[in-house]
Motif scaffolding. Structure first.
Motif, PDB file in Angstrom:
ATOM      1  N   VAL A 143       0.860  -1.178   0.000  1.00  0.00           N
ATOM      2  CA  VAL A 143       0.000   0.000   0.000  1.00  0.00           C
ATOM      3  C   VAL A 143       0.899   1.231   0.000  1.00  0.00           C
ATOM      4  O   VAL A 143       1.715   1.410   0.893  1.00  0.00           O
ATOM      5  CB  VAL A 143      -0.942   0.011   1.219  1.00  0.00           C
ATOM      6  CG1 VAL A 143      -1.816   1.255   1.206  1.00  0.00           C
ATOM      7  CG2 VAL A 143      -1.795  -1.244   1.241  1.00  0.00           C
ATOM      8  N   VAL A 144       0.751   2.068  -1.033  1.00  0.00           N
ATOM      9  CA  VAL A 144       1.573   3.264  -1.187  1.00  0.00           C
ATOM     10  C   VAL A 144       0.664   4.476  -1.103  1.00  0.00           C
ATOM     11  O   VAL A 144      -0.377   4.535  -1.763  1.00  0.00           O
ATOM     12  CB  VAL A 144       2.319   3.243  -2.547  1.00  0.00           C
ATOM     13  CG1 VAL A 144       3.134   4.495  -2.726  1.00  0.00           C
ATOM     14  CG2 VAL A 144       3.191   2.011  -2.640  1.00  0.00           C
ATOM     15  N   SER A 145       1.048   5.446  -0.270  1.00  0.00           N
ATOM     16  CA  SER A 145       0.264   6.674  -0.125  1.00  0.00           C
ATOM     17  C   SER A 145       0.824   7.755  -1.026  1.00  0.00           C
ATOM     18  O   SER A 145       2.033   7.918  -1.140  1.00  0.00           O
ATOM     19  CB  SER A 145       0.298   7.162   1.322  1.00  0.00           C
ATOM     20  OG  SER A 145      -0.342   6.233   2.148  1.00  0.00           O
ATOM     21  N   ALA A 146      -0.082   8.480  -1.653  1.00  0.00           N
ATOM     22  CA  ALA A 146       0.309   9.596  -2.513  1.00  0.00           C
ATOM     23  C   ALA A 146      -0.647  10.749  -2.257  1.00  0.00           C
ATOM     24  O   ALA A 146      -1.834  10.529  -2.003  1.00  0.00           O
ATOM     25  CB  ALA A 146       0.238   9.175  -3.984  1.00  0.00           C
ATOM     26  N   SER A 204      -4.415   6.145  -1.027  1.00  0.00           N
ATOM     27  CA  SER A 204      -3.629   4.919  -0.962  1.00  0.00           C
ATOM     28  C   SER A 204      -3.891   4.097  -2.214  1.00  0.00           C
ATOM     29  O   SER A 204      -5.028   3.941  -2.647  1.00  0.00           O
ATOM     30  CB  SER A 204      -3.960   4.129   0.297  1.00  0.00           C
ATOM     31  OG  SER A 204      -5.323   3.807   0.330  1.00  0.00           O
ATOM     32  N   THR A 205      -2.808   3.611  -2.802  1.00  0.00           N
ATOM     33  CA  THR A 205      -2.913   2.777  -3.988  1.00  0.00           C
ATOM     34  C   THR A 205      -2.157   1.477  -3.755  1.00  0.00           C
ATOM     35  O   THR A 205      -1.278   1.397  -2.900  1.00  0.00           O
ATOM     36  CB  THR A 205      -2.333   3.488  -5.227  1.00  0.00           C
ATOM     37  OG1 THR A 205      -0.973   3.833  -4.961  1.00  0.00           O
ATOM     38  CG2 THR A 205      -3.118   4.736  -5.570  1.00  0.00           C
ATOM     39  N   LEU A 206      -2.504   0.464  -4.528  1.00  0.00           N
ATOM     40  CA  LEU A 206      -1.846  -0.832  -4.420  1.00  0.00           C
ATOM     41  C   LEU A 206      -0.785  -0.955  -5.507  1.00  0.00           C
ATOM     42  O   LEU A 206      -1.056  -0.702  -6.682  1.00  0.00           O
ATOM     43  CB  LEU A 206      -2.873  -1.951  -4.582  1.00  0.00           C
ATOM     44  CG  LEU A 206      -3.918  -2.059  -3.485  1.00  0.00           C
ATOM     45  CD1 LEU A 206      -4.949  -3.122  -3.839  1.00  0.00           C
ATOM     46  CD2 LEU A 206      -3.273  -2.391  -2.163  1.00  0.00           C
ATOM     47  N   VAL A 207       0.406  -1.346  -5.093  1.00  0.00           N
ATOM     48  CA  VAL A 207       1.515  -1.576  -6.021  1.00  0.00           C
ATOM     49  C   VAL A 207       1.979  -3.011  -5.803  1.00  0.00           C
ATOM     50  O   VAL A 207       2.148  -3.455  -4.665  1.00  0.00           O
ATOM     51  CB  VAL A 207       2.678  -0.592  -5.749  1.00  0.00           C
ATOM     52  CG1 VAL A 207       3.849  -0.876  -6.644  1.00  0.00           C
ATOM     53  CG2 VAL A 207       2.195   0.835  -5.917  1.00  0.00           C
ATOM     54  N   ILE A 208       2.186  -3.738  -6.898  1.00  0.00           N
ATOM     55  CA  ILE A 208       2.569  -5.146  -6.793  1.00  0.00           C
ATOM     56  C   ILE A 208       3.924  -5.291  -6.103  1.00  0.00           C
ATOM     57  O   ILE A 208       4.889  -4.621  -6.450  1.00  0.00           O
ATOM     58  CB  ILE A 208       2.601  -5.805  -8.186  1.00  0.00           C
ATOM     59  CG1 ILE A 208       1.181  -5.913  -8.741  1.00  0.00           C
ATOM     60  CG2 ILE A 208       3.242  -7.187  -8.118  1.00  0.00           C
ATOM     61  CD1 ILE A 208       1.097  -6.525 -10.120  1.00  0.00           C
ATOM     62  N   ASN A 209       3.960  -6.189  -5.124  1.00  0.00           N
ATOM     63  CA  ASN A 209       5.197  -6.584  -4.457  1.00  0.00           C
ATOM     64  C   ASN A 209       5.671  -7.845  -5.189  1.00  0.00           C
ATOM     65  O   ASN A 209       5.033  -8.890  -5.085  1.00  0.00           O
ATOM     66  CB  ASN A 209       4.934  -6.866  -2.978  1.00  0.00           C
ATOM     67  CG  ASN A 209       6.150  -7.309  -2.223  1.00  0.00           C
ATOM     68  OD1 ASN A 209       6.960  -8.081  -2.715  1.00  0.00           O
ATOM     69  ND2 ASN A 209       6.269  -6.828  -1.002  1.00  0.00           N
TER      70      ASN A 209
END
Length: 172
Positions: free
Chosen positions: A61-64, A74-79
């Motif tokens: 979860v990445v906040s921008a 908050s957006t989801l970025v693939i790990n």
């Protein structure tokens, strides 16, 4: 010289009781109003395909900062490492393995959950039943949580195309 303790006796008056109860009713109304507004906001975000929060295996979860918004988005970025584990779970299931078999294979190979724990049967089932991995946002699965707690599955949850990248294909 001797010091004495003075006791202060407070008396409860009928006027005081009434004022206290009125303030309690107003506070309860305000709490319910805030809860309703938050719920409406989260529903609107879900319908836009936005992530409403929480950790999920395979994504970070990445906040921008958002445009014209007070809060960050908050957006989801693939790990990549966790995504490999998720793909393996789906591949094993497509091959015909059951939940217990998949959990055992993952644990024997040293795979861990988001919270660095061993996989359970229910954890595997939850991952396989989550449309998030195919690129969809699911919201409002449970309803009336405060009253029912159990057996409160919503037959018509919100499922919208998400703004995140899918880990698995729609065919899988």
């Amino acid at each position: 010289m001797r010091t004495t303790k003075s006791t202060i006796k407070t008396e409860v008056t009928y006027d005081g009781k009434m004022q206290f109860r009125m303030l309690a009713v107003i506070a309860e109304f305000e709490r319910d109003n805030i809860a309703q507004n938050v719920e409406m906001g989260m529903l609107a975000r879900a319908k836009e395909g936005c992530w409403n929060g929480g950790q999920v295996l395979g994504y970070d979860v990445v906040s921008a900062p958002g445009e014209n918004r007070k809060r960050k988005l908050s957006t989801l970025v693939i790990n990549p490492t966790e995504a490999q584990t998720v793909r393996k779970i789906f591949d094993l299931y497509v091959e015909g393995n059951g939940y217990k078999s998949i959990a055992n294979k993952l644990n024997n190979e040293g795979h861990r959950t988001k919270k660095n724990k061993a996989f359970s049967i229910d954890g595997v089932r939850t991952i396989l039943c989550n449309p998030l991995y195919a690129g969809f946002i699911r919201y409002n699965v449970r309803r009336d949580w405060n009253e029912k707690r159990r057996n409160n599955i919503n037959p018509h949850p919100v499922i919208e195309k998400g703004q995140h990248e899918a880990i698995i294909s729609n065919e899988v």
